[in-house]
Design an enzyme around this catalytic site. Sequence first.
Site, PDB file in Angstrom:
ATOM      1  N   ASP A   9       0.853  -1.177   0.114  1.00  0.00           N
ATOM      2  CA  ASP A   9      -0.023   0.058   0.002  1.00  0.00           C
ATOM      3  C   ASP A   9       0.678   1.117  -0.023  1.00  0.00           C
ATOM      4  O   ASP A   9       2.218   1.220   0.236  1.00  0.00           O
ATOM      5  CB  ASP A   9      -1.034  -0.218   1.300  1.00  0.00           C
ATOM      6  CG  ASP A   9      -1.578   1.327   1.499  1.00  0.00           C
ATOM      7  OD1 ASP A   9      -2.297   1.639   0.434  1.00  0.00           O
ATOM      8  OD2 ASP A   9      -1.793   1.775   2.488  1.00  0.00           O
ATOM      9  N   LEU A  10       0.403   2.533  -0.256  1.00  0.00           N
ATOM     10  CA  LEU A  10       1.325   3.420  -0.473  1.00  0.00           C
ATOM     11  C   LEU A  10       1.105   4.488   0.940  1.00  0.00           C
ATOM     12  O   LEU A  10       2.000   4.580   1.692  1.00  0.00           O
ATOM     13  CB  LEU A  10       0.883   4.379  -1.465  1.00  0.00           C
ATOM     14  CG  LEU A  10       1.733   5.744  -1.779  1.00  0.00           C
ATOM     15  CD1 LEU A  10       3.214   5.452  -2.168  1.00  0.00           C
ATOM     16  CD2 LEU A  10       0.888   6.581  -2.876  1.00  0.00           C
ATOM     17  N   ASP A  11       0.004   4.991   1.066  1.00  0.00           N
ATOM     18  CA  ASP A  11      -0.286   5.960   1.929  1.00  0.00           C
ATOM     19  C   ASP A  11      -0.231   5.284   3.522  1.00  0.00           C
ATOM     20  O   ASP A  11      -1.154   4.449   3.719  1.00  0.00           O
ATOM     21  CB  ASP A  11      -1.564   6.997   2.012  1.00  0.00           C
ATOM     22  CG  ASP A  11      -1.721   7.620   0.574  1.00  0.00           C
ATOM     23  OD1 ASP A  11      -0.897   8.473   0.359  1.00  0.00           O
ATOM     24  OD2 ASP A  11      -2.801   7.490  -0.273  1.00  0.00           O
ATOM     25  N   THR A  17       1.691  10.291   4.220  1.00  0.00           N
ATOM     26  CA  THR A  17       0.852  11.099   3.678  1.00  0.00           C
ATOM     27  C   THR A  17      -0.607  11.671   4.372  1.00  0.00           C
ATOM     28  O   THR A  17      -1.138  12.655   4.140  1.00  0.00           O
ATOM     29  CB  THR A  17       0.510  10.812   2.063  1.00  0.00           C
ATOM     30  OG1 THR A  17       0.123   9.645   2.075  1.00  0.00           O
ATOM     31  CG2 THR A  17       1.745  11.044   1.293  1.00  0.00           C
ATOM     32  N   LYS A  45      -8.477   6.642   6.354  1.00  0.00           N
ATOM     33  CA  LYS A  45      -7.136   5.758   5.843  1.00  0.00           C
ATOM     34  C   LYS A  45      -7.669   4.478   4.989  1.00  0.00           C
ATOM     35  O   LYS A  45      -8.736   3.874   5.214  1.00  0.00           O
ATOM     36  CB  LYS A  45      -6.372   5.164   7.274  1.00  0.00           C
ATOM     37  CG  LYS A  45      -5.606   6.086   7.765  1.00  0.00           C
ATOM     38  CD  LYS A  45      -4.886   5.487   8.845  1.00  0.00           C
ATOM     39  CE  LYS A  45      -4.024   6.499   9.575  1.00  0.00           C
ATOM     40  NZ  LYS A  45      -2.964   5.853  10.584  1.00  0.00           N
ATOM     41  N   SER A 114      -2.876   0.599  -4.336  1.00  0.00           N
ATOM     42  CA  SER A 114      -3.121   1.742  -3.476  1.00  0.00           C
ATOM     43  C   SER A 114      -4.575   2.252  -3.977  1.00  0.00           C
ATOM     44  O   SER A 114      -4.962   2.219  -5.093  1.00  0.00           O
ATOM     45  CB  SER A 114      -2.329   2.761  -3.605  1.00  0.00           C
ATOM     46  OG  SER A 114      -2.631   4.135  -3.197  1.00  0.00           O
ATOM     47  N   ALA A 115      -5.367   3.028  -2.992  1.00  0.00           N
ATOM     48  CA  ALA A 115      -6.654   3.597  -3.471  1.00  0.00           C
ATOM     49  C   ALA A 115      -6.306   5.075  -3.836  1.00  0.00           C
ATOM     50  O   ALA A 115      -7.405   5.535  -4.433  1.00  0.00           O
ATOM     51  CB  ALA A 115      -7.464   3.727  -2.196  1.00  0.00           C
ATOM     52  N   LYS A 145     -11.023  -1.021  -1.214  1.00  0.00           N
ATOM     53  CA  LYS A 145     -10.796  -1.895  -0.382  1.00  0.00           C
ATOM     54  C   LYS A 145     -11.895  -1.840   0.721  1.00  0.00           C
ATOM     55  O   LYS A 145     -12.629  -0.567   0.770  1.00  0.00           O
ATOM     56  CB  LYS A 145      -9.586  -1.490   0.380  1.00  0.00           C
ATOM     57  CG  LYS A 145      -8.411  -1.557  -0.642  1.00  0.00           C
ATOM     58  CD  LYS A 145      -7.292  -0.930   0.197  1.00  0.00           C
ATOM     59  CE  LYS A 145      -5.995  -1.052  -0.846  1.00  0.00           C
ATOM     60  NZ  LYS A 145      -4.719  -0.080  -0.452  1.00  0.00           N
ATOM     61  N   GLU A 169      -0.067  -3.086   4.647  1.00  0.00           N
ATOM     62  CA  GLU A 169      -0.979  -2.259   4.705  1.00  0.00           C
ATOM     63  C   GLU A 169      -1.083  -1.838   6.063  1.00  0.00           C
ATOM     64  O   GLU A 169      -0.951  -2.443   7.301  1.00  0.00           O
ATOM     65  CB  GLU A 169      -2.317  -3.193   4.591  1.00  0.00           C
ATOM     66  CG  GLU A 169      -3.086  -3.136   3.420  1.00  0.00           C
ATOM     67  CD  GLU A 169      -3.710  -1.649   3.079  1.00  0.00           C
ATOM     68  OE1 GLU A 169      -3.801  -0.773   3.743  1.00  0.00           O
ATOM     69  OE2 GLU A 169      -4.094  -1.392   1.988  1.00  0.00           O
ATOM     70  N   ASP A 170      -1.589  -0.399   5.919  1.00  0.00           N
ATOM     71  CA  ASP A 170      -1.831   0.319   7.400  1.00  0.00           C
ATOM     72  C   ASP A 170      -3.221   0.403   7.707  1.00  0.00           C
ATOM     73  O   ASP A 170      -3.606   1.169   8.803  1.00  0.00           O
ATOM     74  CB  ASP A 170      -1.188   1.531   7.371  1.00  0.00           C
ATOM     75  CG  ASP A 170      -1.947   2.603   6.405  1.00  0.00           C
ATOM     76  OD1 ASP A 170      -2.243   2.154   5.337  1.00  0.00           O
ATOM     77  OD2 ASP A 170      -2.133   3.804   6.881  1.00  0.00           O
TER      78      ASP A 170
HETATM   79  C1  BG6 Z   1      -5.564   6.251   0.619  1.00  0.00           C
HETATM   80  C2  BG6 Z   1      -5.484   7.081   1.697  1.00  0.00           C
HETATM   81  O1  BG6 Z   1      -4.384   5.420   0.035  1.00  0.00           O
HETATM   82  O2  BG6 Z   1      -5.762   6.949  -0.716  1.00  0.00           O
HETATM   83  C3  BG6 Z   1      -7.022   7.831   1.664  1.00  0.00           C
HETATM   84  O3  BG6 Z   1      -5.115   6.236   2.618  1.00  0.00           O
HETATM   85  C4  BG6 Z   1      -7.117   8.449   0.514  1.00  0.00           C
HETATM   86  O4  BG6 Z   1      -6.833   8.639   2.908  1.00  0.00           O
HETATM   87  C5  BG6 Z   1      -7.281   7.547  -0.510  1.00  0.00           C
HETATM   88  O5  BG6 Z   1      -8.307   9.115   0.486  1.00  0.00           O
HETATM   89  C6  BG6 Z   1      -7.247   8.343  -2.147  1.00  0.00           C
HETATM   90  O6  BG6 Z   1      -6.287   9.283  -2.292  1.00  0.00           O
HETATM   91  P1  BG6 Z   1      -6.218  10.344  -3.374  1.00  0.00           P
HETATM   92  O7  BG6 Z   1      -4.583  10.673  -3.495  1.00  0.00           O
HETATM   93  O8  BG6 Z   1      -6.689   9.517  -4.688  1.00  0.00           O
HETATM   94  O9  BG6 Z   1      -7.046  11.616  -3.120  1.00  0.00           O
HETATM   95 MG    MG Z   2      -2.576   3.294   3.569  1.00  0.00          MG
END
Ligand code: BG6
Ligand code: MG
Length: 222
Positions: A9-11, A17, A45, A114-115, A145, A169-170
């Site tokens: 996962d990224l964030d 972030t 998250k 990642s989302a 997710k 994943e967090d």
């Molecule tokens: C997820 C974050 O990775 O991405 C969420 O944990 C965030 O908080 C989601 O809303 C979407 O991110 P973005 O960058 O497309 O607004």
């Molecule tokens: Mg995350």
Amino acid sequence: MKKVGFIFDLDGVIVDTAKYHFLAWHKLAKELGFEFTKEQNELFKGVSRKRCLEILLDIGNVNATQEQFDTWMVEKNVDYLAYIEKMDASEILPDVPRVLKYLQKKNIPIALGSASKNAKPILEKVDLLPYFDSIVDGNNVTKAKPDPEVFLIAAKNLNVDPSSCVVFEDAVAGIQAANAAGMVSIGIGDAEILNEADYNFTDFTGISDDFLESLINKEHKG
Ligand code: BG6
Ligand code: MG
């Protein structure tokens, strides 16, 4: 030995972030006339941008026309991107590069799951893009997710059986998605919150080369 793949996962896993998402949502809430707290930011998250705005408007009891909704989505992202613009490699979370380097040296395929729709620019900013064989992000999925879609696409792109994939994943929804995909789930963060994970670590400093090796050699779920 089966071929294994690792999905990150990224964030909250590679970079922190969440603080920038918070600042951007906080500013929007303020403009709309209510407070948005760090505790409430926890609910965001792993959640898509659209769903986050829906939750934010619920918190503030704000009704929006479709046009307002779309405007606020854009506004939040413009503010968020201004923070991302200033990011560099110093914002990578501890020991993430060590783990990526170890896997790359072993020729283990690596994907991002990642989302976020901003995943690529963020990885570019922090100089980690070259480690990834596949990037699956908010632009490639139709189901958020805890649906396993994002990780199943990543496994397919890596040409690895889902049962032979390991996910870092967090977010609770992310751990549930990894489990639903039949993958090994590793929670990064609070073990009590991420109690559905197969393994838990506070951060990557606790993930030894030996542990990585055991994951690479292990017979996976399924
Ligand atoms: C997820 C974050 O990775 O991405 C969420 O944990 C965030 O908080 C989601 O809303 C979407 O991110 P973005 O960058 O497309 O607004
Ligand atoms: Mg995350």
